[in-house]
Design a protein around this motif. Structure first.
Motif, PDB file in Angstrom:
ATOM      1  N   THR A  38       9.652  22.456  31.697  1.00  0.00           N
ATOM      2  CA  THR A  38       9.989  21.187  32.329  1.00  0.00           C
ATOM      3  C   THR A  38      10.928  20.408  31.405  1.00  0.00           C
ATOM      4  OG1 THR A  38       8.125  20.020  31.313  1.00  0.00           O
ATOM      5  CG2 THR A  38       7.716  21.129  33.415  1.00  0.00           C
ATOM      6  N   ALA A  39      11.489  19.324  31.911  1.00  0.00           N
ATOM      7  CA  ALA A  39      12.396  18.509  31.099  1.00  0.00           C
ATOM      8  C   ALA A  39      11.672  17.953  29.869  1.00  0.00           C
ATOM      9  CB  ALA A  39      12.968  17.369  31.937  1.00  0.00           C
ATOM     10  N   ALA A  40      10.417  17.547  30.057  1.00  0.00           N
ATOM     11  CA  ALA A  40       9.641  17.003  28.940  1.00  0.00           C
ATOM     12  C   ALA A  40       9.358  18.091  27.898  1.00  0.00           C
ATOM     13  CB  ALA A  40       8.335  16.409  29.446  1.00  0.00           C
ATOM     14  N   GLU A  41       9.019  19.290  28.363  1.00  0.00           N
ATOM     15  CA  GLU A  41       8.749  20.391  27.437  1.00  0.00           C
ATOM     16  C   GLU A  41      10.012  20.778  26.677  1.00  0.00           C
ATOM     17  OE1 GLU A  41       5.154  22.726  29.835  1.00  0.00           O
ATOM     18  OE2 GLU A  41       7.260  23.213  30.239  1.00  0.00           O
ATOM     19  N   ARG A  42      11.146  20.763  27.337  1.00  0.00           N
ATOM     20  CA  ARG A  42      12.412  21.101  26.677  1.00  0.00           C
ATOM     21  C   ARG A  42      12.742  20.075  25.599  1.00  0.00           C
ATOM     22  NH1 ARG A  42      17.320  22.844  30.464  1.00  0.00           N
ATOM     23  NH2 ARG A  42      15.947  24.647  30.626  1.00  0.00           N
ATOM     24  N   ARG A  43      12.509  18.799  25.896  1.00  0.00           N
ATOM     25  CA  ARG A  43      12.738  17.762  24.884  1.00  0.00           C
ATOM     26  C   ARG A  43      11.807  17.950  23.697  1.00  0.00           C
ATOM     27  NH1 ARG A  43      13.236  14.431  29.511  1.00  0.00           N
ATOM     28  NH2 ARG A  43      11.051  13.789  29.301  1.00  0.00           N
ATOM     29  N   HIS A  44      10.561  18.325  23.982  1.00  0.00           N
ATOM     30  CA  HIS A  44       9.582  18.556  22.903  1.00  0.00           C
ATOM     31  C   HIS A  44      10.036  19.699  22.004  1.00  0.00           C
ATOM     32  CE1 HIS A  44       5.735  19.014  20.858  1.00  0.00           C
ATOM     33  NE2 HIS A  44       5.763  20.292  21.157  1.00  0.00           N
ATOM     34  N   VAL A  45      10.515  20.777  22.599  1.00  0.00           N
ATOM     35  CA  VAL A  45      11.004  21.916  21.813  1.00  0.00           C
ATOM     36  C   VAL A  45      12.169  21.493  20.929  1.00  0.00           C
ATOM     37  CG1 VAL A  45      12.133  24.168  21.948  1.00  0.00           C
ATOM     38  CG2 VAL A  45      10.198  23.662  23.450  1.00  0.00           C
ATOM     39  N   ALA A  46      13.099  20.720  21.484  1.00  0.00           N
ATOM     40  CA  ALA A  46      14.266  20.266  20.717  1.00  0.00           C
ATOM     41  C   ALA A  46      13.850  19.426  19.519  1.00  0.00           C
ATOM     42  CB  ALA A  46      15.202  19.476  21.621  1.00  0.00           C
ATOM     43  N   VAL A  47      12.892  18.526  19.724  1.00  0.00           N
ATOM     44  CA  VAL A  47      12.422  17.658  18.630  1.00  0.00           C
ATOM     45  C   VAL A  47      11.721  18.481  17.555  1.00  0.00           C
ATOM     46  CG1 VAL A  47      10.815  15.814  18.030  1.00  0.00           C
ATOM     47  CG2 VAL A  47      12.250  15.594  20.058  1.00  0.00           C
ATOM     48  N   VAL A  48      10.894  19.451  17.961  1.00  0.00           N
ATOM     49  CA  VAL A  48      10.179  20.291  16.993  1.00  0.00           C
ATOM     50  C   VAL A  48      11.177  21.105  16.165  1.00  0.00           C
ATOM     51  CG1 VAL A  48       8.608  22.241  16.727  1.00  0.00           C
ATOM     52  CG2 VAL A  48       8.052  20.416  18.324  1.00  0.00           C
ATOM     53  N   VAL A  49      12.208  21.640  16.819  1.00  0.00           N
ATOM     54  CA  VAL A  49      13.244  22.391  16.094  1.00  0.00           C
ATOM     55  C   VAL A  49      13.914  21.494  15.062  1.00  0.00           C
ATOM     56  CG1 VAL A  49      15.483  23.520  16.289  1.00  0.00           C
ATOM     57  CG2 VAL A  49      13.690  24.038  17.942  1.00  0.00           C
TER      58      VAL A  49
END
Length: 221
Positions: A38-49
């Motif tokens: 989802t859009a929220a999950e994609r943002r979470h992945v980007a922040v973790v990276v």
């Protein structure tokens, strides 16, 4: 503050780190691996990276040279080894194929495991790997203890922020630039990397010769 911040080293290091990170290079991988998110999950992945890469790079600045000392490795030797690694990265980016075998394998492994791929393989090794750590340690050796944290730390924070923004807006960037332009920019970054690698190898070689055979380089010149 002037003594703690070296503008020349900052700009040179920032350019080298951005060339290695190459935010555009990882956008296709990021989009592929997060296509079912989802859009929220994609943002979470980007922040973790972004956070993972920042922590690893800053750690290399603070204790990287000390780690070399524990293993009895001097900086000139590490500079040569790092230059060779970075040269290989740059050459693989210059090749015609879209993705080096190692990066493709890491990408496939992330798909197969179906686990949290933000840290592995997106952050490590696709964004930050041996080449980044090597060039960070080499540049930190050029500065005093306080200056290395201020100068290199500032460059790392900026580079990691750019990486994070690239992933957060990966969809828009991919549509705006297109695959062809991303490949062109990747190869421009690759040329910069190869140039940095050659300089590292040459400088490391001269320093190693001077350390083991004092005066030889000067006498030969």
């Amino acid at each position: 503050m002037a003594e703690l911040f070296d503008q020349t080293v900052f700009l040179k290091f920032l350019a080298a780190v951005l060339a290695i990170f190459n935010p555009l290079y990882n956008i296709p991988i990021f989009l592929s691996m997060t296509k079912n998110c989802t859009a929220a999950e994609r943002r979470h992945v980007a922040v973790v990276v972004m956070i993972s890469v920042t922590v690893i790079a800053l750690t290399a600045v603070v204790i990287g040279e000390e780690v070399l000392g524990v293993f009895g490795i001097d900086v000139p030797a590490f500079r040569i080894a790092g230059g060779i690694i970075i040269f290989g990265i740059g050459m693989s980016m210059l090749k015609a194929e879209d993705r080096p075998p190692g990066d493709q394998a890491a990408m496939d492994d992330g798909h197969e495991r179906k686990l949290n791929f933000a840290v592995v393989p997106l952050a490590i090794p696709l964004t930050i790997g041996p080449g980044t750590i090597a060039i960070t340690i080499v540049f930190s050796h050029q500065l005093s203890n306080g200056a290395e944290i201020v100068t290199l730390g500032s460059a790392i924070l900026i580079a990691c922020a750019i990486v994070g923004l690239g992933l957060l807006f990966a969809d828009q960037i991919s549509r705006l630039l297109g695959e062809t332009m991303i490949n062109v920019l990747t190869r421009i970054m690759a040329i910069l990397l190869v140039a940095v690698a050659v300089e590292m190898v040459l400088t490391g070689t001269f320093h190693a010769i001077d350390a083991h055979y004092p005066g030889l380089v000067k006498e030969g010149g």
